[in-house]
Design a protein around this motif. Structure first.
Motif, short mmCIF file in Angstrom:
data_model
loop_
_atom_site.label_atom_id
_atom_site.label_comp_id
_atom_site.label_asym_id
_atom_site.label_seq_id
_atom_site.Cartn_x
_atom_site.Cartn_y
_atom_site.Cartn_z
N ARG A 111 0.84 -1.18 0.04
CA ARG A 111 0.10 0.01 -0.09
C ARG A 111 0.81 1.29 0.00
NH1 ARG A 111 -5.25 -0.70 0.53
NH2 ARG A 111 -6.07 -2.83 1.12
N VAL A 112 2.11 1.02 0.02
CA VAL A 112 3.22 2.05 -0.04
C VAL A 112 3.99 2.22 -1.12
CG1 VAL A 112 4.89 3.31 1.20
CG2 VAL A 112 3.27 2.42 2.64
N LEU A 113 4.54 1.25 -1.55
CA LEU A 113 5.54 1.19 -2.67
C LEU A 113 5.01 1.72 -3.81
CD1 LEU A 113 7.55 -1.99 -1.53
CD2 LEU A 113 8.04 0.38 -1.35
N PRO A 114 3.94 1.35 -4.41
CA PRO A 114 3.69 1.61 -5.74
C PRO A 114 3.20 3.03 -5.98
CG PRO A 114 2.40 -0.31 -5.13
CD PRO A 114 3.13 0.31 -3.93
N PHE A 115 2.72 3.72 -4.73
CA PHE A 115 2.28 5.03 -4.79
C PHE A 115 3.66 6.28 -4.48
CE2 PHE A 115 -1.18 2.57 -3.59
CZ PHE A 115 -2.14 2.89 -4.70
N TYR A 116 4.63 5.67 -3.96
CA TYR A 116 5.56 6.59 -3.55
C TYR A 116 6.42 7.13 -4.73
CZ TYR A 116 9.95 8.12 -1.19
OH TYR A 116 10.99 8.86 -0.68
N PRO A 117 6.94 6.27 -5.79
CA PRO A 117 7.56 7.02 -6.93
C PRO A 117 6.51 7.88 -7.67
CG PRO A 117 8.06 4.56 -6.87
CD PRO A 117 7.03 4.97 -5.83
N ALA A 118 5.46 7.35 -7.76
CA ALA A 118 4.37 8.23 -8.35
C ALA A 118 4.16 9.72 -7.57
CB ALA A 118 2.98 7.50 -8.34
N PHE A 119 4.07 9.72 -6.43
CA PHE A 119 4.20 10.89 -5.74
C PHE A 119 5.07 12.04 -6.05
CE2 PHE A 119 4.87 13.08 -1.12
CZ PHE A 119 3.77 14.12 -1.52
N LEU A 120 6.43 11.17 -5.75
CA LEU A 120 7.70 11.96 -6.43
C LEU A 120 7.56 12.51 -8.14
CD1 LEU A 120 10.41 9.99 -4.96
CD2 LEU A 120 9.18 11.76 -3.90
N PHE A 141 -2.65 14.44 -10.08
CA PHE A 141 -1.82 13.25 -9.83
C PHE A 141 -1.07 12.99 -8.50
CE2 PHE A 141 1.73 10.39 -10.81
CZ PHE A 141 0.98 9.13 -11.20
N MET A 142 -0.46 14.38 -8.16
CA MET A 142 0.08 14.51 -6.81
C MET A 142 -0.66 14.20 -5.87
SD MET A 142 2.10 17.74 -5.67
CE MET A 142 0.81 18.81 -5.54
N SER A 143 -1.97 14.79 -5.92
CA SER A 143 -2.73 14.60 -4.69
C SER A 143 -3.41 13.43 -4.47
CB SER A 143 -4.02 15.64 -5.02
OG SER A 143 -3.72 17.13 -4.99
N LEU A 144 -3.46 12.80 -5.56
CA LEU A 144 -4.16 11.32 -5.37
C LEU A 144 -2.91 10.23 -4.88
CD1 LEU A 144 -6.35 10.91 -8.43
CD2 LEU A 144 -7.20 11.00 -6.13
N ALA A 145 -1.94 10.47 -5.34
CA ALA A 145 -0.83 9.58 -4.91
C ALA A 145 -0.64 9.69 -3.40
CB ALA A 145 0.50 9.83 -5.73
N SER A 146 -0.26 11.02 -2.90
CA SER A 146 -0.45 11.24 -1.54
C SER A 146 -1.47 11.01 -0.53
CB SER A 146 0.17 12.71 -1.27
OG SER A 146 -1.02 13.77 -1.65
N TRP A 147 -2.75 10.91 -1.05
CA TRP A 147 -3.82 10.47 -0.52
C TRP A 147 -3.81 9.01 -0.40
CZ3 TRP A 147 -7.57 7.12 -2.58
CH2 TRP A 147 -8.59 6.61 -1.54
N ALA A 148 -3.30 8.15 -1.33
CA ALA A 148 -3.14 6.80 -1.25
C ALA A 148 -2.01 6.43 -0.16
CB ALA A 148 -2.81 6.04 -2.59
N LEU A 149 -1.20 7.32 -0.10
CA LEU A 149 -0.20 7.13 1.04
C LEU A 149 -0.40 7.43 2.36
CD1 LEU A 149 3.00 8.50 -0.98
CD2 LEU A 149 2.50 6.07 -0.31
#
Length: 677
Positions: A111-120, A141-149
């Motif tokens: 639940r962390v690894l796939p969204f971490y590079p996307a957030f960056l 895209f930044m908002s959704l990735a950080s929300w998932a994290l």
């Protein structure tokens, strides 16, 4: 290869890494690979941004045939975006290095690894976007990735609530930015305009009218301010930052909020054209209120990560004070003063990113070692985690704006800009700026008190729980990231002229001037305007502190008696050697709560007094409320609930009634279009 192509290639690599992380999350060492790769890519992006900024290269532009038809995606790298690329990717590199060790303790890496590079990647793409469509897509895209994290640990009800509030505020901010760009693309007020109008270059060329520009500024403050944590739009931040994994918290505080600051600077200083003087009144007032409100709420916290989150609010306020001063000076054609104020604000962007990331790393190390975020359950960690305690102390001194660390320099420059405010011709600013200066001074003093509490209760004294007694030092990757940023806090405080000169291309492009060249000044001093007026030398301050400490230690060692003397310690009336007799976080903040609690928190005491003859102990409980939440957001929630309940009957209309509603809506729309000029 141009720097822009290098940066876009790095962002593409991060997106590919995000897909690879789906499979890597299933393997035992997959997290190590993902974080190591993200660290390497972040380093490349950092070098690309530094190459463009320090090399004083001309802006680069590139259009790609992706996105909407006939519009495409436009990207641009100039001095402003290059500086923020450095800020974001410096934090990304350190957080990824920290994550190599910290990530091994993650309960659910999938639940962390796939969204971490996307957030960056999302944060970097926002900085490079050169049209409204690319900007908003990257922003979302930044908002959704950080929300998932933030939702990584979704089984916790508090985390689910934090994620819900965050996504609602993020959507609200995105709508405000969408409206702002729509108005910028159509300055004449028409509703039909070419696709090229969404390009930032076209927005610069088509100057908005004063009224329209003011409306765009208001929408930008709402859109960017909600993401940055500007009061009263900050309510998501103290909920989301503690909910996310600690290295993600560091990125959200140190990098993502700076992307929001970039959005405000890009629109207010670049796309809107010459500012009106009254813009600064709004920005300064919001900045001053945000700074004091953030630190007051931080002082009342027991949760270490929530305390740090509220200090993000405080420092965002400090940054906006510098930006507001720059708008005021630019509006009245005072380029040297505007350059000083803007340099102070942008330097604090960099400084806050460094020391706040360092502090979140330290809090994450304590959390990993003990399983506790509540300071009341910690204590004595300096004995078991001395290296973490040292780096956290450096970050605490830096965020408290004490020399010789970097936080002092940017706040000192902000005060120097405030001292130039009497030259402003507007009486509104002559009265407001000193008041904001007083709020800035108050926030600096309260920040120092807050971190005396945070460091003292967490690391000093005796362990308050068994978990604190079993703490162990952080892993070598986490320590490497923490010591790197602790060293950078010292370098930026001792040699600030290097960083001020590096900011010169950014400041010149936005206000048409720069601060004097700093590196040619004797003894590496820094001067805001002229050496005859004021100067500061971080190197001499550092050498004085080191020499004083060394001489003091030598004198004590030389002159003190080596005889052993034993006597009972002064126990303040409590001879029981129990951790319960120590100062607590609550008792430390009690005097400040008594002063500010009534109007800042609506604090009240609830007393449970037993009846005569009842042997139960009397209890007193202090209740504090978030007045912003209760006075602004709860009424909105109640109104939305009320309207949605009343409108729910629309789901049960007949076909005839639905057709009548559609016909009425079409007639109303035609009337509006007919009346449109």
């Amino acid at each position: 290869m141009s720097a822009l192509v290098l940066l876009l290639g790095g962002d593409a690599a991060l997106l590919a890494l995000s897909l690879a992380a789906i499979a890597a999350a299933r393997s035992r060492n997959g997290g190590v690979f993902i974080y190591a790769a993200a660290c390497a890519i972040g380093s490349v992006l950092l070098v690309g941004g530094a190459y463009h900024l320090l090399g004083r290269h001309a802006p680069e532009e590139l259009a790609l045939p992706i996105g909407l038809p006939w519009i495409g995606a436009h990207f641009r790298l100039d001095a402003l975006s290059a500086f923020f690329v450095i800020v974001v990717d410096l934090g990304a590199t350190a957080a990824s290095l920290y994550g190599i060790g910290y990530g091994r303790h993650e309960r659910d890496p999938a639940r962390v690894l796939p969204f971490y590079p996307a957030f960056l990647a999302g944060m970097n793409l926002v900085l490079l976007a050169n049209d409204a469509y690319s900007f908003l897509v990257s922003w979302e895209f930044m908002s959704l990735a950080s929300w998932a994290l933030v939702m990584a640990h979704h089984r916790d009800s508090d985390n689910r609530r934090a994620g819900y509030v965050y996504i609602v505020m993020a959507s609200f901010g995105a709508i405000a930015l969408l409206l702002a760009f729509g108005l910028l693309a159509s300055p004449a007020g028409t509703y039909v305009f070419p696709a090229e109008a969404y390009n930032f270059g076209a927005m610069r060329a088509n100057a908005a009218t004063p009224g329209l520009a003011g409306l765009v500024l208001a929408l930008t403050l709402v859109g960017a301010g909600s993401k940055a944590g500007l009061a009263p739009l900050h309510v998501w931040l103290p909920l989301a930052h503690p909910a996310a994994p600690s290295h993600v918290s560091a990125l959200m505080s140190g990098a993502m909020t700076k992307v929001a600051v970039y959005a405000f600077v890009r629109i207010a200083f670049d796309l809107l054209g010459p500012p009106a003087w009254w813009w600064s009144l709004v920005v300064l007032a919001l900045g001053g209120i945000t700074a004091v409100m953030g630190v007051l709420y931080a002082l009342m916290q027991h949760d270490l990560k929530r305390l740090l989150a509220y200090h993000t609010v405080e420092n965002i306020g400090i940054i906006f004070i510098g930006l507001g001063l720059a708008l005021a000076f630019k509006a009245f054609d005072m380029p040297s003063a505007a350059a000083l104020a803007l340099t102070a604000g942008l330097l604090h962007v960099f400084n806050h990113s460094v020391f706040k990331s360092l502090l979140f790393f330290g809090a994450g190390a304590a959390l990993t070692s003990t399983g506790e975020r509540d300071m009341e359950h910690l204590g004595g960690l300096i004995r078991l985690m001395p290296l973490t305690a040292f780096t956290f102390l450096v970050g605490s001194v830096a965020i408290s704006a004490l020399p010789p660390f970097n936080g002092f320099v940017s706040e000192w420059l902000t005060f120097q800009a405030i001292l130039l405010s009497p030259q402003l011709p507007s009486w509104g600013l002559k009265l407001l700026v000193p008041a904001v200066g007083a709020l800035l001074a108050l926030s600096a003093a309260l920040a120092a008190a807050c971190f005396v509490k945070a460091f003292g209760i967490t690391f000093l004294g005796r362990a308050r729980t068994e978990a604190a007694k079993r703490a162990t030092e952080a892993d070598r990757f986490s320590l490497a990231a923490m010591f790197a940023f602790a060293t950078l806090c010292l370098i930026a405080g001792v040699l600030p002229g290097l960083f001020i000169d590096a900011l010169a291309p950014v400041v010149r492009s936005l206000v048409g001037a720069r601060m004097p060249v700093q590196m040619g000044i004797d003894w590496l001093s820094i001067v805001p305007i002229a050496e005859s007026r004021s100067s500061y030398n971080g190197l001499l301050v550092f050498l004085f502190i080191v020499a004083s400490a060394s001489l003091g230690a030598a004198a004590i060692h030389r002159l003190a008696s080596d005889a052993v003397r034993r006597a009972p310690a002064w126990d303040c009336g409590f001879p029981e050697p129990s951790p319960a007799t120590q100062y607590t976080a609550t008792s430390f903040a009690e005097p400040i709560r008594r002063v500010f609690g009534g109007f800042a928190f609506g604090a009240r005491a609830e007393v449970d007094m037993p009846a005569p003859g009842d042997m139960r102990p009397a209890r007193i409980k202090v209740v504090m409320n978030d007045l912003v939440w209760e006075t602004i957001y709860l009424p909105v929630v109640a109104a939305v609930t009320y309207l949605s309940t009343r409108l729910n009957r629309l789901q049960f209309l007949t076909i005839r009634q639905y057709l009548s509603v559609v016909l009425a809506a079409l007639v109303a729309l035609l009337l509006v279009l007919a009346a449109w000029p």
